[in-house]
Design an enzyme around this catalytic site. Sequence first.
Site, PDB file in Angstrom:
ATOM      1  N   THR A   1       0.862  -1.344  -0.229  1.00 32.88           N
ATOM      2  CA  THR A   1      -0.010  -0.044   0.137  1.00 32.88           C
ATOM      3  C   THR A   1       1.009   1.319  -0.097  1.00 32.88           C
ATOM      4  O   THR A   1       1.615   1.201   0.999  1.00 32.88           O
ATOM      5  CB  THR A   1      -0.915   0.022   1.299  1.00 32.88           C
ATOM      6  OG1 THR A   1      -1.514  -1.193   1.251  1.00 32.88           O
ATOM      7  CG2 THR A   1      -1.811   1.262   1.372  1.00 32.88           C
TER       8      THR A   1
ATOM      9  N   LYS B   1      -0.962  -1.043  -4.357  1.00 31.39           N
ATOM     10  CA  LYS B   1      -2.171  -0.353  -4.192  1.00 31.39           C
ATOM     11  C   LYS B   1      -2.224   0.863  -3.565  1.00 31.39           C
ATOM     12  O   LYS B   1      -1.352   1.270  -2.670  1.00 31.39           O
ATOM     13  CB  LYS B   1      -2.548  -1.419  -2.597  1.00 31.39           C
ATOM     14  CG  LYS B   1      -4.141  -0.817  -2.151  1.00 31.39           C
ATOM     15  CD  LYS B   1      -4.565  -1.898  -1.317  1.00 31.39           C
ATOM     16  CE  LYS B   1      -6.134  -1.462  -0.575  1.00 31.39           C
ATOM     17  NZ  LYS B   1      -6.007  -0.382   0.459  1.00 31.39           N
TER      18      LYS B   1
ATOM     19  N   HIS C   1      -8.325   4.276  -1.271  1.00 33.82           N
ATOM     20  CA  HIS C   1      -8.426   3.817   0.104  1.00 33.82           C
ATOM     21  C   HIS C   1      -9.923   4.148   0.710  1.00 33.82           C
ATOM     22  O   HIS C   1     -10.028   4.325   1.856  1.00 33.82           O
ATOM     23  CB  HIS C   1      -7.302   4.614   1.154  1.00 33.82           C
ATOM     24  CG  HIS C   1      -6.559   3.688   1.968  1.00 33.82           C
ATOM     25  ND1 HIS C   1      -5.387   3.575   1.889  1.00 33.82           N
ATOM     26  CD2 HIS C   1      -7.043   3.268   3.081  1.00 33.82           C
ATOM     27  CE1 HIS C   1      -4.895   2.858   3.113  1.00 33.82           C
ATOM     28  NE2 HIS C   1      -5.893   2.756   4.018  1.00 33.82           N
TER      29      HIS C   1
ATOM     30  N   ARG D   1     -10.146   7.533   2.378  1.00 30.08           N
ATOM     31  CA  ARG D   1      -9.624   7.442   4.013  1.00 30.08           C
ATOM     32  C   ARG D   1      -8.549   7.964   3.915  1.00 30.08           C
ATOM     33  O   ARG D   1      -7.906   8.511   5.023  1.00 30.08           O
ATOM     34  CB  ARG D   1      -9.600   6.150   4.617  1.00 30.08           C
ATOM     35  CG  ARG D   1     -10.986   5.451   4.891  1.00 30.08           C
ATOM     36  CD  ARG D   1     -10.952   3.929   5.074  1.00 30.08           C
ATOM     37  NE  ARG D   1     -10.515   3.712   6.301  1.00 30.08           N
ATOM     38  CZ  ARG D   1     -11.405   3.810   7.354  1.00 30.08           C
ATOM     39  NH1 ARG D   1     -12.815   4.007   7.283  1.00 30.08           N
ATOM     40  NH2 ARG D   1     -10.891   3.643   8.668  1.00 30.08           N
TER      41      ARG D   1
ATOM     42  N   ARG E   1     -15.332  -1.512   3.285  1.00 37.81           N
ATOM     43  CA  ARG E   1     -16.315  -1.321   4.372  1.00 37.81           C
ATOM     44  C   ARG E   1     -17.321  -2.500   4.328  1.00 37.81           C
ATOM     45  O   ARG E   1     -17.792  -3.012   5.498  1.00 37.81           O
ATOM     46  CB  ARG E   1     -16.970   0.057   4.094  1.00 37.81           C
ATOM     47  CG  ARG E   1     -16.082   1.083   4.321  1.00 37.81           C
ATOM     48  CD  ARG E   1     -16.547   2.690   4.430  1.00 37.81           C
ATOM     49  NE  ARG E   1     -15.795   3.726   4.572  1.00 37.81           N
ATOM     50  CZ  ARG E   1     -15.053   4.251   3.722  1.00 37.81           C
ATOM     51  NH1 ARG E   1     -15.150   3.548   2.188  1.00 37.81           N
ATOM     52  NH2 ARG E   1     -13.928   5.211   3.967  1.00 37.81           N
TER      53      ARG E   1
HETATM   54  C1  LIG Z   1     -11.787   0.295   8.333  1.00 37.49           C
HETATM   55  C2  LIG Z   1     -10.901   0.080   7.449  1.00 37.49           C
HETATM   56  C3  LIG Z   1      -9.584  -0.036   7.436  1.00 37.49           C
HETATM   57  C4  LIG Z   1      -8.731  -0.230   6.604  1.00 37.49           C
HETATM   58  N1  LIG Z   1      -7.543  -0.512   6.715  1.00 37.49           N
HETATM   59  C5  LIG Z   1      -6.597  -0.730   5.672  1.00 37.49           C
HETATM   60  C6  LIG Z   1      -5.188  -1.156   5.916  1.00 37.49           C
HETATM   61  O1  LIG Z   1      -4.865  -1.624   6.786  1.00 37.49           O
HETATM   62  N2  LIG Z   1      -4.495  -1.472   4.636  1.00 37.49           N
HETATM   63  C7  LIG Z   1      -4.857  -0.788   3.540  1.00 37.49           C
HETATM   64  O2  LIG Z   1      -4.180  -1.183   2.552  1.00 37.49           O
HETATM   65  N3  LIG Z   1      -6.251  -0.447   3.229  1.00 37.49           N
HETATM   66  C8  LIG Z   1      -6.890  -0.429   4.161  1.00 37.49           C
HETATM   67  N4  LIG Z   1      -8.347   0.024   4.000  1.00 37.49           N
HETATM   68  C9  LIG Z   1      -8.731   0.282   2.814  1.00 37.49           C
HETATM   69  C10 LIG Z   1      -9.249  -0.902   2.108  1.00 37.49           C
HETATM   70  O3  LIG Z   1      -8.363  -1.635   1.632  1.00 37.49           O
HETATM   71  C11 LIG Z   1     -10.106  -0.206   0.687  1.00 37.49           C
HETATM   72  O4  LIG Z   1      -9.076   0.372  -0.086  1.00 37.49           O
HETATM   73  C12 LIG Z   1     -11.032   0.553   0.753  1.00 37.49           C
HETATM   74  O5  LIG Z   1     -12.014   0.268   1.766  1.00 37.49           O
HETATM   75  C13 LIG Z   1     -12.166   0.511  -0.275  1.00 37.49           C
HETATM   76  O6  LIG Z   1     -13.172   1.360  -0.462  1.00 37.49           O
HETATM   77  P1  LIG Z   1     -14.662   0.944   0.111  1.00 37.49           P
HETATM   78  O7  LIG Z   1     -14.621   0.777   1.622  1.00 37.49           O
HETATM   79  O8  LIG Z   1     -15.563   1.912  -0.170  1.00 37.49           O
HETATM   80  O9  LIG Z   1     -14.765  -0.410  -0.512  1.00 37.49           O
HETATM   81  C14 LIG Z   1      -9.208  -0.025   5.099  1.00 37.49           C
HETATM   82  C15 LIG Z   1     -10.552   0.491   4.905  1.00 37.49           C
HETATM   83  C16 LIG Z   1     -11.504   0.475   6.002  1.00 37.49           C
HETATM   84  C17 LIG Z   1     -12.908   0.990   5.756  1.00 37.49           C
END
Ligand SMILES: Cc1cc2nc3c(=O)[nH]c(=O)nc-3n(C[C@H](O)[C@H](O)[C@H](O)COP(=O)(O)O)c2cc1C
Length: 369
Positions: A154, A229, A253, A256, A309
């Site tokens: 990532t 990623k 992400h 996020r 999510r």
């Molecule tokens: C609560 C939460 C924690 C996440 N933690 C990580 C993580 O530790 N590593 C990472 O590469 N992406 C992380 N992500 C991002 C997800 O891999 C992904 O890119 C993202 O959730 C996709 O969007 P969506 O939630 O709309 O499906 C996290 C997402 C959420 C919702």
Amino acid sequence: MEPVNLYDLEKLAGETLPHNMWDFVDAACNDEITKRRNREAFDRITVNSDFLQDVSNRDLTTTVLGEKISFPVMVAPAGGQRQAHPEGERATAMGAGAAGTLMALNTSSGYSIEEVAEVATGPLWWQLYHFNDEVTELLVTRAKAAGYKAIVLTIDTPAPSPKERDVRNGYHALPGLHWGSLRDRPDLVALRSVGIPDLADWNPPDFTGLTWERLDWLRNLTGLPLVVKGVRTVREAAQCAEYGVDGIIVSNHGGRQMDGTRSTIETLVPIAEAVGGGNMEIYLDSGIRRGMDVLKALALGARAVLVGRPLFWGLAHDGARGVEMMLNILRAEFDRSMAYCGKRTPAEIDRAVVELPCQCWSGSPIFAQ
Ligand SMILES: Cc1cc2nc3c(=O)[nH]c(=O)nc-3n(C[C@H](O)[C@H](O)[C@H](O)COP(=O)(O)O)c2cc1C
């Protein structure tokens, strides 16, 4: 209420999860503009039907880096799963396996790399947040030994991104529910200290010392395929291709990390135009909520997509069974979407299936190489 679609699961999770945990999962960066844009952009794409085709035998299976999955949806890496359900990532791995697809395990998973591999019945990838060479070497080596099929690096966290909702809530990672892979090495976990309260989304330190020039170092640690990623621009995608990366996840992400970028489905268009058709596989996440979204992403050049999510919504609803249910809902919707568009396999889904709201999605100078 028996959930009919992913939004039902989302609503149920909102009623089940403690307020702070709900905000942690749902929140995005700053004004959450990119998170909203992820959905709005999908909704603005229209699809073309293609009726009176023989679509009686549809085959939804595909492969990702040679691994067969039952349909082109995978489970994204995400931290904090044990705070949504006691079985956390183990439940997610079981749910993904039961639905015949792949799960990517996150760096700070509450259960260790090996504990998740023990119960998984589907293929696994291991996601890396790099913050220290020794830790990376240790963890990727263990991932390889435990049978993970690829390393997912990532890249979109060069600075921490505390979600403002979490800050307001004073949300903290609960002790013992994170970093299962380094349970016996608190000294190594401490190396990632970021000088701000631990907000459980695992905010990495400002600069991690990993640059394009060192991707070879990372790959040579295991020889496993490398997936990058967090790719948001054509420039980054082209660099990945140049460095011989095996796959990219066009991802913001879920909004996020870093607010204000385009939605991923908009970004996918120029990226697929620039680097599609080569050896590097292109995946997408951020905002996938419907089977039709999967079809749109495939039409615009993705080989498969991931959901983030929604895995928490499934976990909160019913652990492994909830994750499986979430995936099976998406599968049924995707199957119907293919039938409406006259397609029998994911490979048949082509650009003619969708109409973009405007040409401005491709060829923007900002995204030129
Ligand atoms: C609560 C939460 C924690 C996440 N933690 C990580 C993580 O530790 N590593 C990472 O590469 N992406 C992380 N992500 C991002 C997800 O891999 C992904 O890119 C993202 O959730 C996709 O969007 P969506 O939630 O709309 O499906 C996290 C997402 C959420 C919702």
